[in-house]
Motif scaffolding. Structure first.
Motif, PDB file in Angstrom:
ATOM      1  N   GLY A 225       1.032  -1.366  -0.048  1.00  0.00           N
ATOM      2  CA  GLY A 225       0.451   0.128  -0.209  1.00  0.00           C
ATOM      3  C   GLY A 225       1.050   1.372  -0.249  1.00  0.00           C
ATOM      4  N   VAL A 226       2.341   1.253  -0.657  1.00  0.00           N
ATOM      5  CA  VAL A 226       2.902   2.410  -0.338  1.00  0.00           C
ATOM      6  C   VAL A 226       2.770   2.927  -2.015  1.00  0.00           C
ATOM      7  CG1 VAL A 226       5.480   3.280  -0.366  1.00  0.00           C
ATOM      8  CG2 VAL A 226       4.730   1.404   1.073  1.00  0.00           C
ATOM      9  N   ILE A 227       2.220   4.428  -2.002  1.00  0.00           N
ATOM     10  CA  ILE A 227       1.347   4.728  -2.854  1.00  0.00           C
ATOM     11  C   ILE A 227       2.540   5.272  -4.127  1.00  0.00           C
ATOM     12  CG2 ILE A 227       0.239   6.985  -3.942  1.00  0.00           C
ATOM     13  CD1 ILE A 227      -1.011   6.765  -1.383  1.00  0.00           C
ATOM     14  N   ALA A 228       3.552   5.627  -3.608  1.00  0.00           N
ATOM     15  CA  ALA A 228       4.665   5.468  -4.381  1.00  0.00           C
ATOM     16  C   ALA A 228       5.276   4.346  -4.673  1.00  0.00           C
ATOM     17  CB  ALA A 228       5.481   6.503  -3.567  1.00  0.00           C
ATOM     18  N   GLY A 229       5.150   3.087  -3.881  1.00  0.00           N
ATOM     19  CA  GLY A 229       5.324   2.177  -4.512  1.00  0.00           C
ATOM     20  C   GLY A 229       5.139   1.658  -5.612  1.00  0.00           C
ATOM     21  N   GLN A 230       3.219   1.824  -5.588  1.00  0.00           N
ATOM     22  CA  GLN A 230       2.453   1.512  -5.949  1.00  0.00           C
ATOM     23  C   GLN A 230       2.651   2.622  -7.909  1.00  0.00           C
ATOM     24  OE1 GLN A 230      -0.832   2.410  -3.885  1.00  0.00           O
ATOM     25  NE2 GLN A 230      -1.641   0.395  -3.718  1.00  0.00           N
ATOM     26  N   VAL A 231       3.153   3.576  -7.565  1.00  0.00           N
ATOM     27  CA  VAL A 231       3.093   4.240  -9.176  1.00  0.00           C
ATOM     28  C   VAL A 231       4.083   3.637  -9.685  1.00  0.00           C
ATOM     29  CG1 VAL A 231       3.656   6.609 -10.563  1.00  0.00           C
ATOM     30  CG2 VAL A 231       1.547   6.316  -8.049  1.00  0.00           C
ATOM     31  N   GLU A 232       5.119   3.902  -8.817  1.00  0.00           N
ATOM     32  CA  GLU A 232       6.724   3.110  -9.822  1.00  0.00           C
ATOM     33  C   GLU A 232       6.589   1.589 -10.251  1.00  0.00           C
ATOM     34  OE1 GLU A 232       8.639   5.606 -10.344  1.00  0.00           O
ATOM     35  OE2 GLU A 232       8.068   7.251  -9.363  1.00  0.00           O
ATOM     36  N   TYR A 233       5.727   0.752  -9.923  1.00  0.00           N
ATOM     37  CA  TYR A 233       5.948  -0.592  -9.913  1.00  0.00           C
ATOM     38  C   TYR A 233       4.563  -0.066 -11.311  1.00  0.00           C
ATOM     39  CZ  TYR A 233       5.274  -6.311 -10.542  1.00  0.00           C
ATOM     40  OH  TYR A 233       4.382  -6.620 -10.181  1.00  0.00           O
ATOM     41  N   ALA A 234       3.960   0.322 -10.962  1.00  0.00           N
ATOM     42  CA  ALA A 234       2.639   0.992 -11.994  1.00  0.00           C
ATOM     43  C   ALA A 234       3.751   0.798 -14.019  1.00  0.00           C
ATOM     44  CB  ALA A 234       1.506   1.102 -11.738  1.00  0.00           C
ATOM     45  N   ILE A 235       4.394   1.956 -13.577  1.00  0.00           N
ATOM     46  CA  ILE A 235       5.517   2.056 -14.489  1.00  0.00           C
ATOM     47  C   ILE A 235       6.120   1.295 -15.677  1.00  0.00           C
ATOM     48  CG2 ILE A 235       6.859   3.854 -14.815  1.00  0.00           C
ATOM     49  CD1 ILE A 235       6.083   5.613 -13.397  1.00  0.00           C
ATOM     50  N   MET A 236       6.614  -0.034 -14.796  1.00  0.00           N
ATOM     51  CA  MET A 236       6.910  -0.815 -14.652  1.00  0.00           C
ATOM     52  C   MET A 236       6.837  -1.756 -15.974  1.00  0.00           C
ATOM     53  SD  MET A 236      10.724  -0.926 -12.077  1.00  0.00           S
ATOM     54  CE  MET A 236      11.820  -1.523 -12.944  1.00  0.00           C
ATOM     55  N   LEU A 237       5.771  -2.103 -15.206  1.00  0.00           N
ATOM     56  CA  LEU A 237       4.826  -3.453 -15.630  1.00  0.00           C
ATOM     57  C   LEU A 237       4.376  -2.934 -16.773  1.00  0.00           C
ATOM     58  CD1 LEU A 237       2.130  -4.752 -13.306  1.00  0.00           C
ATOM     59  CD2 LEU A 237       4.074  -5.554 -13.701  1.00  0.00           C
ATOM     60  N   PHE A 238       3.834  -1.700 -17.049  1.00  0.00           N
ATOM     61  CA  PHE A 238       3.760  -1.152 -18.201  1.00  0.00           C
ATOM     62  C   PHE A 238       4.465  -1.358 -19.432  1.00  0.00           C
ATOM     63  CE2 PHE A 238       2.016   1.484 -21.465  1.00  0.00           C
ATOM     64  CZ  PHE A 238       0.459   2.059 -21.076  1.00  0.00           C
ATOM     65  N   ASN A 239       5.631  -0.847 -18.570  1.00  0.00           N
ATOM     66  CA  ASN A 239       7.141  -0.899 -19.255  1.00  0.00           C
ATOM     67  C   ASN A 239       7.169  -2.511 -19.963  1.00  0.00           C
ATOM     68  OD1 ASN A 239       6.592   1.653 -20.370  1.00  0.00           O
ATOM     69  ND2 ASN A 239       7.825   2.462 -18.112  1.00  0.00           N
ATOM     70  N   GLY A 240       7.410  -2.968 -18.940  1.00  0.00           N
ATOM     71  CA  GLY A 240       7.756  -4.648 -19.313  1.00  0.00           C
ATOM     72  C   GLY A 240       9.600  -3.735 -18.673  1.00  0.00           C
ATOM     73  N   GLU A 241       9.290  -3.497 -17.758  1.00  0.00           N
ATOM     74  CA  GLU A 241      10.538  -3.560 -17.453  1.00  0.00           C
ATOM     75  C   GLU A 241      10.917  -4.265 -16.139  1.00  0.00           C
ATOM     76  OE1 GLU A 241      11.868   1.165 -18.971  1.00  0.00           O
ATOM     77  OE2 GLU A 241      11.236   0.920 -17.199  1.00  0.00           O
ATOM     78  N   GLU A 247       0.121  -4.618 -19.336  1.00  0.00           N
ATOM     79  CA  GLU A 247      -0.387  -2.722 -19.194  1.00  0.00           C
ATOM     80  C   GLU A 247      -1.663  -3.001 -18.368  1.00  0.00           C
ATOM     81  OE1 GLU A 247      -1.154  -1.943 -23.161  1.00  0.00           O
ATOM     82  OE2 GLU A 247       1.811  -1.432 -23.201  1.00  0.00           O
ATOM     83  N   THR A 248      -2.443  -4.170 -18.451  1.00  0.00           N
ATOM     84  CA  THR A 248      -3.338  -3.904 -17.556  1.00  0.00           C
ATOM     85  C   THR A 248      -3.208  -4.105 -16.100  1.00  0.00           C
ATOM     86  OG1 THR A 248      -4.806  -5.375 -19.608  1.00  0.00           O
ATOM     87  CG2 THR A 248      -6.147  -5.075 -17.445  1.00  0.00           C
ATOM     88  N   GLN A 249      -2.337  -4.958 -15.892  1.00  0.00           N
ATOM     89  CA  GLN A 249      -2.474  -4.409 -14.334  1.00  0.00           C
ATOM     90  C   GLN A 249      -1.626  -3.525 -13.911  1.00  0.00           C
ATOM     91  OE1 GLN A 249      -3.273  -6.155 -12.168  1.00  0.00           O
ATOM     92  NE2 GLN A 249      -2.183  -5.968 -10.522  1.00  0.00           N
ATOM     93  N   ALA A 250      -1.285  -2.947 -14.895  1.00  0.00           N
ATOM     94  CA  ALA A 250      -0.606  -1.908 -14.317  1.00  0.00           C
ATOM     95  C   ALA A 250      -1.588  -0.560 -14.472  1.00  0.00           C
ATOM     96  CB  ALA A 250       0.505  -1.444 -16.047  1.00  0.00           C
ATOM     97  N   VAL A 251      -2.200  -0.040 -15.210  1.00  0.00           N
ATOM     98  CA  VAL A 251      -3.209   0.629 -15.481  1.00  0.00           C
ATOM     99  C   VAL A 251      -4.456   0.177 -14.468  1.00  0.00           C
ATOM    100  CG1 VAL A 251      -5.684   2.091 -16.191  1.00  0.00           C
ATOM    101  CG2 VAL A 251      -3.772   0.974 -17.926  1.00  0.00           C
ATOM    102  N   ALA A 252      -4.244  -0.867 -13.633  1.00  0.00           N
ATOM    103  CA  ALA A 252      -5.338  -0.934 -12.348  1.00  0.00           C
ATOM    104  C   ALA A 252      -4.475  -0.558 -11.236  1.00  0.00           C
ATOM    105  CB  ALA A 252      -5.516  -2.471 -12.352  1.00  0.00           C
ATOM    106  N   ILE A 253      -3.046  -1.036 -11.202  1.00  0.00           N
ATOM    107  CA  ILE A 253      -2.294  -0.470 -10.102  1.00  0.00           C
ATOM    108  C   ILE A 253      -2.684   1.388  -9.646  1.00  0.00           C
ATOM    109  CG2 ILE A 253       0.084  -0.195  -8.849  1.00  0.00           C
ATOM    110  CD1 ILE A 253       0.287  -3.361 -10.334  1.00  0.00           C
ATOM    111  N   LEU A 254      -2.511   1.809 -10.650  1.00  0.00           N
ATOM    112  CA  LEU A 254      -2.170   3.337 -10.973  1.00  0.00           C
ATOM    113  C   LEU A 254      -3.512   3.576 -10.486  1.00  0.00           C
ATOM    114  CD1 LEU A 254      -0.438   3.952 -14.502  1.00  0.00           C
ATOM    115  CD2 LEU A 254      -0.096   4.399 -11.910  1.00  0.00           C
ATOM    116  N   ARG A 255      -4.567   2.963 -10.791  1.00  0.00           N
ATOM    117  CA  ARG A 255      -6.023   3.473 -10.135  1.00  0.00           C
ATOM    118  C   ARG A 255      -6.424   3.701  -9.062  1.00  0.00           C
ATOM    119  NH1 ARG A 255     -10.247   3.765 -14.705  1.00  0.00           N
ATOM    120  NH2 ARG A 255      -9.732   2.545 -15.781  1.00  0.00           N
ATOM    121  N   VAL A 256      -5.635   2.603  -8.746  1.00  0.00           N
ATOM    122  CA  VAL A 256      -5.448   2.564  -6.678  1.00  0.00           C
ATOM    123  C   VAL A 256      -4.784   4.495  -6.210  1.00  0.00           C
ATOM    124  CG1 VAL A 256      -4.609   1.230  -4.910  1.00  0.00           C
ATOM    125  CG2 VAL A 256      -6.093  -0.245  -6.521  1.00  0.00           C
TER     126      VAL A 256
END
Length: 328
Positions: A225-241, A247-256
């Protein structure tokens, strides 16, 4: 348990434009958020015994009873460091008596001198911030954090990491030391330490760059639930890094994260709605998320232009979305 609202060094900032060519979001990694201490649980007693009446009363919000019970315990055992720490927390927060940082620091110091790591951390926090009647003293704060860190206190380790990266007053950041403190904090259960260590792994600051390990630590922070971690992890998921592209899971995390008020997540969602990436193109929703991000201090002229000419229907939906989100 409190976390100091200290900013990570600017060199941990993620470089990049607001969106990549593929529409993938990018972000600047903020420091972990400060957590309120009033209702956060204190650690178990150092002697391993279960929480007592004072602790239970504190957890239920009966702060005056907690204070009196802690004082009663001290009458029975003047070296009860956990009771001293609880009294210090109550005075620091003004939970039962008036807020009194000086009195809180006195109790924290007594408990710290008896070996209580939470008290050492709390005293360090007061000294680092400077409080009413408590002079600001960075060196003394660091000494208290080090005392707590010697007993593996996660938040003290985290703050030592932040202090290692402090570039104010002509100091030279020590990225290697900061990374190790964050790792130790993470291993001691600190989710903000996990976030910070993940950022340093991703950037190769203080440790060799390792995207897979960075994604692993950021996922842990995100799941916690660390919000900054959610943003950064979502970005890595989105880019496949560092992790399989999702991308779908990344967007779901960004929504949270966006729903929790993170302006970076809100800004990235707005871009995705403008570009129609993963989510369908929806200028009304883009304008709404852009409005929230702007209210949080993140300006984006490109989004302003893209959402400047909404149709009457889009404007109506924009109003409903905003009102629905803020509960009006």
């Amino acid at each position: 348990m409190r976390l100091l609202a200290l900013a990570l060094a600017t060199s941990l900032t993620v470089a990049g434009a607001a969106t990549a060519q593929t529409g993938a979001p990018n972000a600047t990694a903020p420091a972990p958020s400060s957590l309120p201490s009033l209702t956060s649980p204190l650690p178990p007693r150092a002697d391993g015994k279960p929480p007592d009446f004072a602790f239970g009363a504190y957890q239920r919000g009966n702060f005056l009873f907690a204070l009196r019970e802690a004082e009663r315990r001290l009458d029975q055992n003047p070296r009860d460091a956990a009771a001293m720490t609880l009294i210090g927390v109550i005075y620091r927060d003004g939970a039962a008596e008036g807020k009194n940082d000086l009195e809180a620091s006195r109790w924290f110091r007594l408990a710290s001198n008896l070996g209580d790591p939470q008290a050492a951390y709390e005293l360090g926090a007061l000294l680092l911030e400077g409080a009413n009647g408590v002079p600001k003293d960075r060196d003394a704060a660091k000494a208290q954090f080090e005392r707590a860190a010697a007993q593996n206190q996660a938040t003290a380790l985290y703050n030592l990491g932040v202090m290692a990266l402090d570039a104010s007053d002509g100091r030279k950041p020590d990225f290697a030391a900061g990374a190790q403190f964050f790792l130790r904090s993470a291993n001691a259960g600190g989710d903000d330490g996990a976030y910070s260590y993940g950022v340093m792994l991703r950037e190769g600051k203080g440790v060799p760059q390792n995207l897979a390990e960075a994604a692993r630590w950021l996922k842990r922070a995100s799941d916690a639930g660390v919000i900054a971690g959610q943003v950064e992890y979502a970005i890595m998921l989105f880019n496949g890094e560092g992790a399989p592209k999702d991308e779908t899971q990344a967007v779901a995390i960004l929504r949270v994260a966006a729903a929790k008020g993170n302006p970076i997540a809100q800004n990235r969602l707005a871009h995705l709605y403008v570009d129609g990436v993963v989510v369908g193109r929806d200028l009304a929703r883009a304008a709404a998320w852009n409005a929230f991000a702007k209210a949080g201090g993140l300006q984006d002229q490109g989004l302003d232009v893209a959402t400047a000419n909404l149709t009457p229907d889009e404007r109506s939906r924009f109003t409903r979305i905003v009102r629905g989100t803020i509960g009006n």
